[in-house]
Write a protein that holds these residues in place. Structure first.
Motif, PDB file in Angstrom:
ATOM      1  N   ALA A 188       0.988  -1.229  -0.048  1.00 42.28           N
ATOM      2  CA  ALA A 188      -0.007   0.129   0.124  1.00 42.28           C
ATOM      3  C   ALA A 188       0.883   1.321  -0.010  1.00 42.28           C
ATOM      4  CB  ALA A 188      -1.030  -0.069   1.267  1.00 42.28           C
ATOM      5  N   GLN A 189       1.953   1.281   0.795  1.00 38.33           N
ATOM      6  CA  GLN A 189       2.917   2.304   0.886  1.00 38.33           C
ATOM      7  C   GLN A 189       3.362   2.680  -0.559  1.00 38.33           C
ATOM      8  OE1 GLN A 189       3.744   1.663   5.297  1.00 38.33           O
ATOM      9  NE2 GLN A 189       5.596   1.419   4.022  1.00 38.33           N
ATOM     10  N   SER A 190       3.400   1.950  -1.551  1.00 35.26           N
ATOM     11  CA  SER A 190       4.187   1.946  -2.789  1.00 35.26           C
ATOM     12  C   SER A 190       3.285   2.767  -3.723  1.00 35.26           C
ATOM     13  CB  SER A 190       4.568   0.615  -3.308  1.00 35.26           C
ATOM     14  OG  SER A 190       3.556  -0.178  -3.551  1.00 35.26           O
ATOM     15  N   ILE A 191       1.968   2.681  -3.383  1.00 29.44           N
ATOM     16  CA  ILE A 191       0.769   3.377  -4.097  1.00 29.44           C
ATOM     17  C   ILE A 191       0.765   4.940  -3.716  1.00 29.44           C
ATOM     18  CG2 ILE A 191      -1.525   3.415  -4.705  1.00 29.44           C
ATOM     19  CD1 ILE A 191      -1.573   0.566  -3.794  1.00 29.44           C
ATOM     20  N   PRO A 192       1.041   6.089  -4.610  1.00 33.38           N
ATOM     21  CA  PRO A 192       1.098   7.334  -4.034  1.00 33.38           C
ATOM     22  C   PRO A 192      -0.170   7.785  -3.990  1.00 33.38           C
ATOM     23  CG  PRO A 192       1.465   6.932  -6.229  1.00 33.38           C
ATOM     24  CD  PRO A 192       1.632   5.451  -5.845  1.00 33.38           C
ATOM     25  N   ASN A 193      -0.502   9.183  -3.570  1.00 33.38           N
ATOM     26  CA  ASN A 193      -1.862   9.727  -3.453  1.00 33.38           C
ATOM     27  C   ASN A 193      -2.420  10.080  -4.919  1.00 33.38           C
ATOM     28  OD1 ASN A 193      -3.931  10.931  -2.206  1.00 33.38           O
ATOM     29  ND2 ASN A 193      -2.921  12.447  -1.101  1.00 33.38           N
ATOM     30  N   SER A 194      -3.645  10.130  -4.710  1.00 31.70           N
ATOM     31  CA  SER A 194      -4.082  10.843  -6.102  1.00 31.70           C
ATOM     32  C   SER A 194      -3.608  12.228  -6.324  1.00 31.70           C
ATOM     33  CB  SER A 194      -5.732  10.719  -6.082  1.00 31.70           C
ATOM     34  OG  SER A 194      -6.260  11.353  -4.987  1.00 31.70           O
ATOM     35  N   THR A 195      -3.975  12.807  -7.602  1.00 30.09           N
ATOM     36  CA  THR A 195      -3.586  14.357  -7.691  1.00 30.09           C
ATOM     37  C   THR A 195      -4.865  15.260  -8.046  1.00 30.09           C
ATOM     38  OG1 THR A 195      -3.093  13.758 -10.039  1.00 30.09           O
ATOM     39  CG2 THR A 195      -1.411  13.466  -8.442  1.00 30.09           C
ATOM     40  N   HIS A 196      -4.580  16.274  -7.491  1.00 33.21           N
ATOM     41  CA  HIS A 196      -5.573  17.321  -7.755  1.00 33.21           C
ATOM     42  C   HIS A 196      -5.510  17.648  -9.288  1.00 33.21           C
ATOM     43  CE1 HIS A 196      -7.424  21.476  -8.044  1.00 33.21           C
ATOM     44  NE2 HIS A 196      -7.728  21.364  -6.706  1.00 33.21           N
ATOM     45  N   PRO A 197      -6.949  17.929  -9.807  1.00 31.05           N
ATOM     46  CA  PRO A 197      -7.146  17.931 -11.485  1.00 31.05           C
ATOM     47  C   PRO A 197      -6.394  19.079 -12.064  1.00 31.05           C
ATOM     48  CG  PRO A 197      -9.009  18.274 -10.170  1.00 31.05           C
ATOM     49  CD  PRO A 197      -8.135  17.735  -9.074  1.00 31.05           C
TER      50      PRO A 197
ATOM     51  N   CYS B 186      -1.858  16.799   1.590  1.00 33.59           N
ATOM     52  CA  CYS B 186      -1.872  15.331   1.614  1.00 33.59           C
ATOM     53  C   CYS B 186      -3.167  14.454   1.694  1.00 33.59           C
ATOM     54  CB  CYS B 186      -0.992  14.903   2.804  1.00 33.59           C
ATOM     55  SG  CYS B 186       0.777  15.348   2.414  1.00 33.59           S
ATOM     56  N   THR B 187      -4.259  15.372   1.711  1.00 37.14           N
ATOM     57  CA  THR B 187      -5.490  14.795   2.024  1.00 37.14           C
ATOM     58  C   THR B 187      -5.559  13.843   2.762  1.00 37.14           C
ATOM     59  OG1 THR B 187      -5.126  13.071   0.164  1.00 37.14           O
ATOM     60  CG2 THR B 187      -6.164  15.427  -0.624  1.00 37.14           C
ATOM     61  N   ASP B 188      -6.221  12.484   2.808  1.00 41.00           N
ATOM     62  CA  ASP B 188      -6.238  11.659   3.536  1.00 41.00           C
ATOM     63  C   ASP B 188      -5.199  10.332   3.733  1.00 41.00           C
ATOM     64  OD1 ASP B 188      -7.195  10.070   1.606  1.00 41.00           O
ATOM     65  OD2 ASP B 188      -9.221   9.746   2.538  1.00 41.00           O
ATOM     66  N   TYR B 189      -4.066  10.712   2.796  1.00 41.55           N
ATOM     67  CA  TYR B 189      -3.175   9.992   2.446  1.00 41.55           C
ATOM     68  C   TYR B 189      -2.392   9.500   3.779  1.00 41.55           C
ATOM     69  CZ  TYR B 189       0.905   7.427   0.280  1.00 41.55           C
ATOM     70  OH  TYR B 189       1.685   6.677  -0.079  1.00 41.55           O
ATOM     71  N   GLN B 190      -1.992  10.234   4.691  1.00 42.92           N
ATOM     72  CA  GLN B 190      -1.326  10.195   5.822  1.00 42.92           C
ATOM     73  C   GLN B 190      -2.111   9.738   7.053  1.00 42.92           C
ATOM     74  OE1 GLN B 190       0.688  13.939   6.083  1.00 42.92           O
ATOM     75  NE2 GLN B 190       2.681  13.020   5.410  1.00 42.92           N
ATOM     76  N   SER B 191      -3.230  10.295   7.184  1.00 48.30           N
ATOM     77  CA  SER B 191      -4.364  10.010   8.125  1.00 48.30           C
ATOM     78  C   SER B 191      -4.868   8.497   8.150  1.00 48.30           C
ATOM     79  CB  SER B 191      -5.666  11.092   8.279  1.00 48.30           C
ATOM     80  OG  SER B 191      -6.319  10.937   7.066  1.00 48.30           O
ATOM     81  N   ARG B 192      -5.060   7.853   6.933  1.00 47.46           N
ATOM     82  CA  ARG B 192      -5.451   6.686   7.012  1.00 47.46           C
ATOM     83  C   ARG B 192      -4.220   5.588   7.242  1.00 47.46           C
ATOM     84  NH1 ARG B 192      -9.914   5.260   3.917  1.00 47.46           N
ATOM     85  NH2 ARG B 192     -10.865   6.998   3.075  1.00 47.46           N
ATOM     86  N   ARG B 193      -3.288   6.187   7.077  1.00 45.49           N
ATOM     87  CA  ARG B 193      -2.079   5.040   7.493  1.00 45.49           C
ATOM     88  C   ARG B 193      -1.751   5.195   9.061  1.00 45.49           C
ATOM     89  NH1 ARG B 193      -2.258   6.052   2.463  1.00 45.49           N
ATOM     90  NH2 ARG B 193      -1.381   4.705   0.786  1.00 45.49           N
ATOM     91  N   LEU B 194      -2.050   6.554   9.466  1.00 46.89           N
ATOM     92  CA  LEU B 194      -1.769   6.792  10.863  1.00 46.89           C
ATOM     93  C   LEU B 194      -2.801   6.572  11.853  1.00 46.89           C
ATOM     94  CD1 LEU B 194       0.354  10.061  10.299  1.00 46.89           C
ATOM     95  CD2 LEU B 194       1.178   8.043  11.353  1.00 46.89           C
ATOM     96  N   GLY B 195      -3.949   6.295  11.187  1.00 39.93           N
ATOM     97  CA  GLY B 195      -5.376   5.917  12.013  1.00 39.93           C
ATOM     98  C   GLY B 195      -5.903   7.207  12.668  1.00 39.93           C
ATOM     99  N   ILE B 196      -6.066   8.430  12.003  1.00 37.33           N
ATOM    100  CA  ILE B 196      -6.432   9.670  12.605  1.00 37.33           C
ATOM    101  C   ILE B 196      -7.756   9.994  11.848  1.00 37.33           C
ATOM    102  CG2 ILE B 196      -5.938  11.870  13.151  1.00 37.33           C
ATOM    103  CD1 ILE B 196      -2.927  11.545  12.635  1.00 37.33           C
ATOM    104  N   ARG B 197      -8.894   9.979  12.851  1.00 39.45           N
ATOM    105  CA  ARG B 197     -10.056  10.212  12.341  1.00 39.45           C
ATOM    106  C   ARG B 197     -10.747  11.069  13.175  1.00 39.45           C
ATOM    107  NH1 ARG B 197     -12.677   4.529  12.983  1.00 39.45           N
ATOM    108  NH2 ARG B 197     -11.224   4.268  14.681  1.00 39.45           N
ATOM    109  N   TYR B 198     -11.875  11.651  12.843  1.00 40.05           N
ATOM    110  CA  TYR B 198     -12.773  12.692  13.714  1.00 40.05           C
ATOM    111  C   TYR B 198     -14.221  12.267  13.536  1.00 40.05           C
ATOM    112  CZ  TYR B 198     -14.784  14.981   9.403  1.00 40.05           C
ATOM    113  OH  TYR B 198     -15.535  15.636   8.558  1.00 40.05           O
ATOM    114  N   ARG B 199     -14.987  12.835  14.678  1.00 40.24           N
ATOM    115  CA  ARG B 199     -16.393  12.178  14.770  1.00 40.24           C
ATOM    116  C   ARG B 199     -17.139  13.405  14.456  1.00 40.24           C
ATOM    117  NH1 ARG B 199     -18.372   8.047  16.536  1.00 40.24           N
ATOM    118  NH2 ARG B 199     -16.529   7.249  17.677  1.00 40.24           N
ATOM    119  N   PRO B 200     -17.919  13.487  13.367  1.00 42.76           N
ATOM    120  CA  PRO B 200     -18.854  14.590  13.118  1.00 42.76           C
ATOM    121  C   PRO B 200     -19.583  14.943  14.219  1.00 42.76           C
ATOM    122  CG  PRO B 200     -18.767  13.235  11.120  1.00 42.76           C
ATOM    123  CD  PRO B 200     -18.016  12.480  12.537  1.00 42.76           C
TER     124      PRO B 200
END
Length: 409
Positions: A68-77, A322-336
């Protein structure tokens, strides 16, 4: 035991755990000794099977993480497509200074002003290390204190971070500490690394956490030393302070709701541009092309300042969403937060109106990379007599010193 395909490992572990729990429940209360013994044997067999499968599952999860770490983030259009040469100028501030005398680069100026010593550092530590001396020490401290002071006014919380982190945190932030030509120093016989940027320990500060929406955005301005191998670096740009193994940096970092990350990216870029414009530097801001984004960045803007002694523009900062690229791997979420007035047909109960947790977006930007700003200041504000004028915003942080002058011989 029959070999189980990888995609079924998790389901099989869950099935065996359920069976183990069922066996445990059956053993409650009075039982015929023969029945109890049969259940004990069944539980033992299930436990042994689970141990084997769980070990396999851990190894499989580690392999999946690496893939998974070898897959980069998507890019802004709107990001330009191509290599670094395809990057687009967003803003240009100021003009190149016209000198009426033969200019020097920062390396020569630093020697003549007795500001740093590369020779002694090479003997003590190796190439691309340096001692700062005399007023250069004050200048580094001034840049750091000025940047933290200015950025704190924008609502950023100051931090001083650890400078050694676990390799897993480095990887989850999108860096590869053990890849070929890595920029990361790994500590032998340990799972730790020296940081190349405060982005890594700040990104990890809320690892495996669920934050309240009301606490967002979380904005930090962090001071740290940074360590980079500069593997493969060569050429004239490596002379002096431009490319070194250890340096001080002030980094900005934001955790925010996904729909606000573009807005905070703009704020980070504006803060950077305001800082460098106030110093009187000539620079341009570049919307970096896809080939120069790096794995975590969805979009990245670099600022390159004119360095007349080196006769080139040099990167002094970058700002990445970095959008959610790092937060998904680091497990950082928020509760609306629940709506102020829930619908009339909303069901009462735990979590009503709050919805599922969501992953945050993370952003980072350089406020001050000290050595490169020292390069800019020495080269852009040098005078014909060999002195260097200190930019006005830094003078209060240097005890009022406004000029670096050559020492009497």
């Amino acid at each position: 035991m029959e070999t189980i395909p990888n995609y079924d490992r998790w389901q099989e572990v869950e099935r065996l755990r359920a069976e183990r729990n069922a066996v445990a429940n059956k053993m409650k209360g009075k039982l015929d000794p023969s029945v109890r013994q049969a259940l004990v044997e069944e539980g033992k067999n299930l436990k042994e099977a689970l141990i084997t499968l769980e070990e396999d599952l851990v190894q499989l999860s580690d392999k999946l993480q690496l893939e998974a770490q070898s897959i980069p983030n998507s890019t802004h259009p709107d990001v330009p497509v191509g290599g670094e040469e395809s990057s687009v100028v967003r803003t240009e501030v100021g003009n190149q200074r016209n000198f009426s005398f033969m200019i020097k680069d920062h390396f020569q100026l630093g020697k003549e002003l007795d500001l740093f010593d590369f020779d002694a550092a090479a003997e003590v530590s190796g190439s691309k290390f340096y001692y700062l001396k005399n007023e250069a020490v004050l200048l580094e401290m001034a840049l750091v204190n000025w940047a933290i002071s200015e950025v704190s006014k924008k609502g950023f919380t100051p931090l001083i971070t650890p400078e050694i982190v676990r390799s897993s945190v480095v990887e989850k932030c999108g860096f590869q500490p053990r890849a070929q030509n890595t920029q990361v120093y790994s500590i032998e016989n340990s799972d730790q690394c020296l940081i190349g940027t405060a982005e890594i320990p700040v990104g990890g500060i809320h690892m495996d956490s669920i934050l309240l929406e009301s606490s967002l955005p979380l904005k930090y301005v962090a001071y740290s030393h940074c360590f980079r191998t500069e593997a493969g670096a060569a050429g004239a740009a490596t002379r002096g302070l431009y490319r070194v193994h250890q340096f001080s940096k002030v980094e900005m970092f934001i955790f925010c709701r996904p729909e606000e990350s573009d807005k905070w990216h703009e704020e980070l870029i504006t803060i950077e541009e305001d800082l460098y414009a106030s110093l009187g530097l000539h620079f341009k801001t570049l919307d970096m092309a896809t080939g120069d984004l790096g794995a975590p960045a969805y979009r990245k803007f670099d600022i390159e300042a004119w360095m007349p002694g080196l006769e080139r523009y040099g990167e002094i900062s970058s700002a990445s969403n970095c959008t959610d690229y790092q937060s998904r791997r680091l497990g950082i979420r928020y509760r609306p937060a629940p709506p102020e007035s829930p619908p009339a047909n909303a069901k009462k109960g735990k979590g009503a109106g709050s919805g599922p947790t969501q992953y945050l977006h993370t952003l980072n930007a350089t406020a001050v990379a000290v050595p490169r700003l020292i390069v800019c200041i020495l080269e852009n504000f040098q005078q014909e007599d060999g002195s260097v004028v200190i930019p006005e915003p830094l003078r209060p942080f240097m005890g009022g010193l406004d000029v670096l002058s050559p020492k009497p011989k």
